[in-house]
Motif scaffolding. Structure first.
Motif, short mmCIF file in Angstrom:
data_model
loop_
_atom_site.label_atom_id
_atom_site.label_comp_id
_atom_site.label_asym_id
_atom_site.label_seq_id
_atom_site.Cartn_x
_atom_site.Cartn_y
_atom_site.Cartn_z
N ARG A 46 0.84 -1.21 0.00
CA ARG A 46 0.00 0.00 0.00
C ARG A 46 0.87 1.26 0.00
NH1 ARG A 46 -2.90 -2.98 3.92
NH2 ARG A 46 -4.78 -3.85 3.02
N GLN A 47 1.94 1.23 0.78
CA GLN A 47 2.83 2.38 0.86
C GLN A 47 3.50 2.62 -0.50
OE1 GLN A 47 5.74 1.80 3.90
NE2 GLN A 47 6.43 3.91 3.87
N MET A 48 3.97 1.58 -1.14
CA MET A 48 4.62 1.73 -2.44
C MET A 48 3.63 2.13 -3.53
SD MET A 48 7.82 1.32 -2.14
CE MET A 48 7.70 2.14 -0.57
N MET A 49 2.41 1.61 -3.46
CA MET A 49 1.39 2.00 -4.43
C MET A 49 0.99 3.47 -4.25
SD MET A 49 -0.72 -1.57 -4.46
CE MET A 49 -2.20 -0.95 -5.20
N ASP A 50 0.95 3.94 -3.00
CA ASP A 50 0.66 5.34 -2.75
C ASP A 50 1.78 6.23 -3.29
OD1 ASP A 50 -0.88 7.50 -1.61
OD2 ASP A 50 0.72 7.64 -0.11
N ASP A 52 3.77 5.46 -5.80
CA ASP A 52 3.66 5.43 -7.25
C ASP A 52 2.53 6.33 -7.74
OD1 ASP A 52 5.75 3.66 -7.40
OD2 ASP A 52 4.46 1.88 -7.52
N ARG A 53 1.43 6.35 -6.98
CA ARG A 53 0.31 7.20 -7.36
C ARG A 53 0.71 8.67 -7.29
NH1 ARG A 53 -2.74 10.21 -4.80
NH2 ARG A 53 -2.22 9.34 -2.78
N GLY A 57 0.49 9.51 -10.89
CA GLY A 57 -0.94 9.72 -11.04
C GLY A 57 -1.71 8.43 -11.17
N TRP A 58 -1.02 7.32 -11.37
CA TRP A 58 -1.64 6.00 -11.46
C TRP A 58 -1.27 5.19 -10.23
CZ3 TRP A 58 -4.85 4.10 -15.19
CH2 TRP A 58 -4.98 4.86 -16.34
N LEU A 59 -2.18 4.38 -9.76
CA LEU A 59 -1.91 3.56 -8.59
C LEU A 59 -0.83 2.53 -8.86
CD1 LEU A 59 -2.99 3.21 -5.70
CD2 LEU A 59 -4.48 1.43 -6.57
N ARG A 60 -0.75 2.02 -10.07
CA ARG A 60 0.23 1.00 -10.41
C ARG A 60 1.29 1.51 -11.37
NH1 ARG A 60 -1.75 -4.33 -10.29
NH2 ARG A 60 0.37 -4.85 -10.80
N GLY A 61 1.37 2.82 -11.57
CA GLY A 61 2.34 3.36 -12.51
C GLY A 61 3.73 3.43 -11.92
#
Length: 85
Positions: A46-50, A52-53, A57-61
């Motif tokens: 969750r921390q890494m996805m945040d 990246d977001r 601008g993308w949750l998985r970018g």
């Protein structure tokens, strides 16, 4: 001589069922930026996805730039109070 449409109905039903079952997966795929859905996401993910977001601008970018963009000087969400001395 033409083919009666009744002969093509089973093929149409099979195609409709096949693509109808893949529709939720396709929507989930689009929401994840073209990547497969993630399962068993823990706090680190969750921390890494945040992060990246906030970067893309993308949750998985993900990006490959070595320098962070402006406004991303601090990678954590904690605000540090100013020194009183």
């Amino acid at each position: 001589m033409g083919v009666p449409f009744e002969a093509l109905l089973p093929y149409g039903i099979c195609l409709a069922v096949r693509y109808h079952l893949d529709l939720p997966d396709a929507i989930r795929n689009i929401q994840n930026g073209g990547k497969r859905a993630r399962h068993s996401i823990d706090q680190w993910d969750r921390q890494m996805m945040d992060r990246d977001r906030r970067l893309t601008g993308w949750l998985r970018g993900q990006v490959d730039r070595p320098i962070a963009p402006a406004g991303f000087e601090y990678s954590n969400g904690w605000r540090v109070e100013k020194n009183l001395h």
